[in-house]
Motif scaffolding. Structure first.
Motif, PDB file in Angstrom:
ATOM      1  N   LEU A 296       0.873  -1.170   0.000  1.00 54.35           N
ATOM      2  CA  LEU A 296       0.000   0.000   0.000  1.00 54.35           C
ATOM      3  C   LEU A 296       0.916   1.228   0.000  1.00 54.35           C
ATOM      4  O   LEU A 296       1.608   1.495   0.985  1.00 54.35           O
ATOM      5  N   TYR A 297       0.942   1.916  -1.129  1.00 59.83           N
ATOM      6  CA  TYR A 297       1.750   3.129  -1.232  1.00 59.83           C
ATOM      7  C   TYR A 297       0.950   4.298  -0.686  1.00 59.83           C
ATOM      8  O   TYR A 297      -0.247   4.430  -0.983  1.00 59.83           O
ATOM      9  N   SER A 298       1.593   5.144   0.093  1.00 59.29           N
ATOM     10  CA  SER A 298       0.861   6.226   0.741  1.00 59.29           C
ATOM     11  C   SER A 298       0.240   7.143  -0.311  1.00 59.29           C
ATOM     12  O   SER A 298       0.937   7.736  -1.126  1.00 59.29           O
ATOM     13  N   PRO A 299      -1.089   7.279  -0.305  1.00 58.88           N
ATOM     14  CA  PRO A 299      -1.754   8.089  -1.336  1.00 58.88           C
ATOM     15  C   PRO A 299      -1.540   9.583  -1.118  1.00 58.88           C
ATOM     16  O   PRO A 299      -1.759  10.372  -2.035  1.00 58.88           O
ATOM     17  N   ILE A 300      -1.162   9.980   0.088  1.00 60.71           N
ATOM     18  CA  ILE A 300      -0.893  11.387   0.388  1.00 60.71           C
ATOM     19  C   ILE A 300       0.360  11.452   1.254  1.00 60.71           C
ATOM     20  O   ILE A 300       0.854  10.438   1.740  1.00 60.71           O
ATOM     21  N   ALA A 301       0.870  12.657   1.433  1.00 61.14           N
ATOM     22  CA  ALA A 301       2.006  12.864   2.329  1.00 61.14           C
ATOM     23  C   ALA A 301       1.496  13.354   3.674  1.00 61.14           C
ATOM     24  O   ALA A 301       0.406  13.934   3.762  1.00 61.14           O
ATOM     25  N   VAL A 339      -6.932  15.122   9.616  1.00 64.58           N
ATOM     26  CA  VAL A 339      -6.779  13.665   9.547  1.00 64.58           C
ATOM     27  C   VAL A 339      -7.382  13.067   8.275  1.00 64.58           C
ATOM     28  O   VAL A 339      -8.440  13.483   7.807  1.00 64.58           O
ATOM     29  N   THR A 340      -6.692  12.105   7.709  1.00 66.44           N
ATOM     30  CA  THR A 340      -7.222  11.247   6.646  1.00 66.44           C
ATOM     31  C   THR A 340      -7.069   9.801   7.097  1.00 66.44           C
ATOM     32  O   THR A 340      -5.947   9.300   7.196  1.00 66.44           O
ATOM     33  N   PRO A 341      -8.181   9.135   7.390  1.00 68.06           N
ATOM     34  CA  PRO A 341      -8.054   7.735   7.799  1.00 68.06           C
ATOM     35  C   PRO A 341      -7.825   6.850   6.585  1.00 68.06           C
ATOM     36  O   PRO A 341      -8.283   7.154   5.483  1.00 68.06           O
ATOM     37  N   LEU A 342      -7.100   5.788   6.800  1.00 67.53           N
ATOM     38  CA  LEU A 342      -6.798   4.855   5.717  1.00 67.53           C
ATOM     39  C   LEU A 342      -7.389   3.503   6.094  1.00 67.53           C
ATOM     40  O   LEU A 342      -6.967   2.895   7.081  1.00 67.53           O
ATOM     41  N   VAL A 363       5.322   6.560  -0.738  1.00 70.47           N
ATOM     42  CA  VAL A 363       6.246   5.618  -0.089  1.00 70.47           C
ATOM     43  C   VAL A 363       5.497   4.338   0.298  1.00 70.47           C
ATOM     44  O   VAL A 363       4.276   4.324   0.410  1.00 70.47           O
ATOM     45  N   GLU A 364       6.264   3.276   0.541  1.00 68.93           N
ATOM     46  CA  GLU A 364       5.689   1.975   0.913  1.00 68.93           C
ATOM     47  C   GLU A 364       5.177   2.003   2.337  1.00 68.93           C
ATOM     48  O   GLU A 364       5.924   1.685   3.267  1.00 68.93           O
TER      49      GLU A 364
ATOM     50  N   LEU B 149      -6.596   4.151  -7.729  1.00 71.20           N
ATOM     51  CA  LEU B 149      -7.673   3.621  -6.885  1.00 71.20           C
ATOM     52  C   LEU B 149      -7.165   2.568  -5.910  1.00 71.20           C
ATOM     53  O   LEU B 149      -7.639   2.454  -4.790  1.00 71.20           O
ATOM     54  N   GLU B 150      -6.185   1.794  -6.362  1.00 75.41           N
ATOM     55  CA  GLU B 150      -5.666   0.689  -5.532  1.00 75.41           C
ATOM     56  C   GLU B 150      -4.514   1.121  -4.629  1.00 75.41           C
ATOM     57  O   GLU B 150      -3.863   0.279  -4.019  1.00 75.41           O
ATOM     58  N   ASN B 151      -4.220   2.414  -4.547  1.00 78.67           N
ATOM     59  CA  ASN B 151      -3.067   2.892  -3.762  1.00 78.67           C
ATOM     60  C   ASN B 151      -1.780   2.180  -4.174  1.00 78.67           C
ATOM     61  O   ASN B 151      -0.999   1.739  -3.338  1.00 78.67           O
ATOM     62  N   LYS B 152      -1.557   2.079  -5.451  1.00 80.57           N
ATOM     63  CA  LYS B 152      -0.385   1.355  -5.952  1.00 80.57           C
ATOM     64  C   LYS B 152       0.578   2.265  -6.707  1.00 80.57           C
ATOM     65  O   LYS B 152       1.417   1.811  -7.483  1.00 80.57           O
ATOM     66  N   ILE B 153       0.458   3.562  -6.509  1.00 81.58           N
ATOM     67  CA  ILE B 153       1.359   4.472  -7.219  1.00 81.58           C
ATOM     68  C   ILE B 153       2.556   4.797  -6.333  1.00 81.58           C
ATOM     69  O   ILE B 153       2.463   5.597  -5.403  1.00 81.58           O
ATOM     70  N   GLN B 154       3.683   4.162  -6.619  1.00 82.14           N
ATOM     71  CA  GLN B 154       4.889   4.517  -5.863  1.00 82.14           C
ATOM     72  C   GLN B 154       5.521   5.782  -6.470  1.00 82.14           C
ATOM     73  O   GLN B 154       5.135   6.221  -7.568  1.00 82.14           O
ATOM     74  N   MET B 155       6.480   6.355  -5.738  1.00 79.61           N
ATOM     75  CA  MET B 155       6.995   7.672  -6.089  1.00 79.61           C
ATOM     76  C   MET B 155       7.495   7.760  -7.527  1.00 79.61           C
ATOM     77  O   MET B 155       7.165   8.694  -8.262  1.00 79.61           O
ATOM     78  N   ASN B 156       8.355   6.829  -7.939  1.00 76.75           N
ATOM     79  CA  ASN B 156       8.932   6.904  -9.282  1.00 76.75           C
ATOM     80  C   ASN B 156       7.856   6.746 -10.347  1.00 76.75           C
ATOM     81  O   ASN B 156       7.870   7.417 -11.373  1.00 76.75           O
ATOM     82  N   ASN B 157       6.942   5.821 -10.100  1.00 78.06           N
ATOM     83  CA  ASN B 157       5.821   5.589 -10.990  1.00 78.06           C
ATOM     84  C   ASN B 157       5.034   6.857 -11.266  1.00 78.06           C
ATOM     85  O   ASN B 157       4.699   7.159 -12.407  1.00 78.06           O
TER      86      ASN B 157
END
Lengths: 375, 375, 375, 375
Positions: A296-301, A339-342, A363-364, B149-157
């Motif tokens: 799950l890559y963080s959708p926001i910072a 807050v943004t809950p995940l 990030v991962e 949608l799947e939270n699969k976008i890593q930074m480089n991507n």
């Protein structure tokens, strides 16, 4: 029991010193050979505690077979720090992951195994195995020699190829790693899925028979190729050579107390291999196919308040983490405005999480196994 | 001529700010579309000078077609410094090369082009091209949407996919890079080998039609797939869509003076594409297949006195560098006791060299083209 | 109660974006002004959770006075990662500690306070304080203006001076930090030793009236200078302006649950200052002079099994850690041959420890307070 | 002539290896002792070429006195890379500059020199010098021993103290450094201003008799203290012990060709010291007081086109650099809309410049000497 020790010069530094591998081998009665190494990723050090304690325990045990131990298998990675933490996962000069430059020696050398099969088609498996190990040892020797002559050995390659050369004649390879902040888990090739549970680590990732550059793959792919080649030649082989990557918890940690449980995993594997006496235990595994090992890559910072820890299972819709974005702060409603809950999009078990609560977008954040099945 | 500008939010930082791409587009009369970006590797900044000067020159020229400019295409990479230098080639968190996470959109989406070919088999090429661009644009849109949608976008991507989306409907893609300490050179796909010489950069690396994750490959592979699909369907296509990686000298350098020559390369390519008036020049290229782009990894560690500079050619047996190992120093014979000369094993032209004279064993000392041929 | 918010542009990045400070101010009835900031060291993030929760709690309280909040006070430090960890203690370009470039504004401007004292010698302290704050505000304004005109503002200076300018008219300054792996503790100037216990953090480091570049020192030194100047002029002042550095546990961690206790420390300090109603608590402090804040540098390199955790007290002769050196491994005696125990040379309390078990010779293994006294 | 060589174990690494110093000493006829070291900052490597060539030249010369050579004086710094460049100026773990942890041994040990002066007030200077060297050697030995016993030797301290111990009995200390991108220049203490010109390097920075932690200061301050103590005791001393920091151009560069000129500087200094035969040359120096060694911090962020190179002099109002900010780009006027010229506010000579054209706000863009005077 007989112990031998050898030093392998590994890597010259600009300043003139050379980093070395120290390889300890213990030999008991006749039996299989197992290769155990740790810390190919420099920050992942618990495996060294495990090796230390295992060697201590072996003093008073009767061993059938032999074991090679290579603690601190990547001294360059171990020594590299940026700030107080070890930057040990990637080569700091090139960005190359230290566990991705092993080779699938059969493919790398474009070796056609059909001739080998033809010649040995009628031999008993143990003899085939013996001859194939020698065959692999010769292959890797000439592969390394060729690259060396051509000045084509890059840093990661050197470390990986020397380790692979040491391991290539083993009946079992255990590559000891850790995650960032992690629970204990392991990687097993599909053909060893049923064997993996003897390592007593419940979370088992089943990886396909493909090569991605890692030690475990480099160790089992030659046998996968052999099985396939014999199959084509009409003989079905039940291969008793395995390679596992064991992930012993979190990085940057070294604890002999924790190693007491960790070492049991390996002792039981050695019992399974017939190398130690005693009852072979097994556990119920929680299996997941590699394709279901989700990141799950963080959708926001923002700043992350982790709500599920590695090892915890969760259901679809459960809260995994809260991410706080302070730039959005409304003083009338500080927490709610930031807050943004995940939430979990499907059920699973947390395996790893990012070791910092300060995260950039992408990030991962978590790695989790999903579609878990039991045996 | 009409200029438009848009900002694309690219990447949120922990602190709350967002890094942005600025995309400038110039539109003249009807004609092809060219996409130009620079600094995907953060330390490689000369391309920004080239873009700046090119935009300056276009003020007084008549343009047939349109051009998109994305300078500073990877702000995260540009901003990242360890010490005084830019650590811009790899993501400092993951080690991932910033130019390896583009996608071969046809393969990544498992798209079968036979249906597209069948439908359009009888159309003129310009119409096919128009429809295929739209097809690609839709593909990448839905690809990105799904990953998001799947939270699969890593930074480089994220960086790579947004750039790729901008470029995917172009007739020409120029990705402006530099080497470490380097001469000027470029990468061209095999099917564009004859076109590359219009870029007026003599050193031309010809790369096969394979995908390794880079922008140029991501830009030409959809067209390679289309050509192949039409071939299967019985129609031979002469594709006039190209993608090149231009390497404008050494990293960390920004010079408008040097850009005067560099911009000529692109102006001439635009003339070749029919987008600018004027005589199309070409030069005699020094070609080398990618397989003959050799890296010489330092066989020992030490202090390097480089004897051949990027751009210089050499014969077999010529001295490339002296490596001094001070730990071997014998005061009766200081220089002789410490020096290891490094000779060329075959003739070639130096393209890149390591930017430091302090080298560990196994670093990329030189990159050179060998088996050079001329057109 | 009235909230105001302002953005302060802090630092332009190469890519063109500007990092900002967000300053929130809450104003209630008449009363003192307190300045609270967090994350000057980028990896030290728990203070942001404390600020967030404190702002939440203030919604329902009556405030006498005003408070300024600056969370994420050093966005450049917060955003900087090498590997997955935040390299936030030092500027990655220069190595400068982000908490060492504040100025002792009286000394930096060679200001002679005797004239100020002479003019105001007979005023009541509250009036002196009011005038002195204005005096300091003018001093720092002209100091910053001069440096700016001369292009002498280096990166750390910029961050520090802008924060100092915001804080310089406060009656209390709380700079929220954390240690690496740490217990909760705080730094208090000698003249505020008796006040420190109202912050409810037991471990109190008493620092002398000297300037080393940190925020707390920069905030209290002007008042120390004033007290001294008045003393010379014959008037004894009991100063009610304080500055503390609060260390909220370990870096890289953000937990609103933990913040529940952490925020109580500040609420109680505000009650002590008369800014909130309610009973003022105090605890028994464990004090140590800064000179007795000892760092134990690792005498050897190796893998560390930490045996005392931050917060734990120990006697002389107790085991603090075992360091394992695998290169010494004798298989006949694995543990005994590799271990070096590290014993305490005097009694104390562990405050910080190195966040990695992989240590080179000479790293900061532990920080401890010794010669602890109670009030 | 007699050569001796010793190894000094310097720093254990986590992996078990120890980094070493190699110290070469050449002894000829009776005469002074000079200490030469290089690469205390790891990226500054040209001094090693100078030492190598100097040792080569000494083979055929007659030496009166003795010289110690310590090339690669900081192997940890030399070996540390983040990306392809050497991160050698600061300890990557702590941010400490490698040339700031030497000690002013007289002050650090609170030594009162009045007794030493009293005892030796009537001795000839050469005898005093001999006795004082022994005195200093004892001081530093016991200082190091005490720190070691208390586990108080941090990484930088260790390197610096061991080097200082080697140098402390010298009549001349030459610490070979380089700038980032730099011209050749040197640092000389005020009392050695007239001697500095014998080093044949035109740009001379005259530093006051203050201690900031650097090798040259640590080497001359004991003599400054002695001169002062004797002065108080009524005797004027003309001290013939010197310490210089020589800056041999740009970092990351190693060139034996350039060393041909560089080594002449030292040969001439040795002739000046009477250690070699031959005519002593001197040049006209371009002197500047340290207070006039200005750093121009970049007032904005952007891409820099440097217009004055190290070694170039300029007048007030001349263009030093153009900084381009692409986020401001107006396509109607690309260059004009993005450029900010940077003019000199007073005349001077460029000494150093930032080694990258990608700059954040507040980085050290240029260092220059101003108010230059000639002898």
């Amino acid at each position: 029991m007989q112990w031998t020790k050898k030093n392998i010069p590994l890597q010259q530094l600009t300043s003139g010193e050379t980093l070395n591998l120290t390889v300890h081998t213990i030999k008991g009665h006749a039996g299989p050979h197992v290769h155990i190494q740790s810390s190919v990723h420099g920050a992942e050090i618990q495996g060294n505690a495990v090796i230390l304690l295992l060697m201590e325990k072996l003093k008073s045990l009767k061993l059938n077979g032999s074991i090679t131990f290579i603690p601190l298998a990547n001294p360059f990675g171990t020594n590299n720090k940026h700030g107080t933490y070890t930057y040990g996962r990637y080569n700091p000069i090139t960005g190359h992951n230290w566990n991705r430059n092993y080779v699938d020696i059969i493919n790398a050398t474009k070796t056609d195994l059909s001739k080998f099969c033809e010649e040995h088609i009628d031999l008993p498996w143990q003899e085939i195995k013996f001859k194939y190990k020698q065959f692999l040892a010769d292959l890797i020797d000439s592969y390394i020699e060729k690259l060396t002559l051509e000045n084509k050995i890059q840093m990661n390659n050197k470390v990986n190829l020397i380790l692979q050369k040491e391991a290539i004649t083993s009946d079992g390879v255990l590559d000891l790693h850790t995650g960032p902040v992690a629970t204990r888990y392991l990687y097993a090739a599909e053909y060893t899925e049923a064997i993996a549970k003897h390592l007593l680590i419940p979370n088992i990732l089943v990886i396909p028979h493909e090569f991605g550059g890692a030690m475990d793959e480099a160790s089992f792919m030659p046998w996968v190729h052999l099985i396939e080649a014999f199959k084509k030649a009409g003989r079905e082989i039940l291969c008793d050579v395995e390679a596992f990557t064991l992930e012993y918890g979190s990085e940057e940690t070294f604890s002999l107390d924790d190693a007491q449980a960790d070492v049991e995993c390996i002792l039981n594997y050695l019992r399974y291999k017939g190398m130690l006496d005693g009852e072979v235990k097994k556990i119920q595994g929680q299996y997941s196919k590699l394709a279901n090992f989700q990141t799950l890559y963080s959708p926001i910072a923002g700043l992350v308040d982790y709500k599920k820890a590695p090892g915890e299972s969760y259901d679809k819709g459960q809260l995994l983490a809260n991410i706080y974005q302070l730039q959005k702060l409304d003083p009338q409603n500080p927490i709610e405005s930031t807050v943004t809950p995940l939430y979990a999009s499907e059920a699973g078990i947390i395996i790893n999480r990012f070791p910092s609560s300060a995260v950039h977008e992408g990030v991962e954040l978590f790695q989790m196994i999903t579609n878990v099945y039991h045996d």
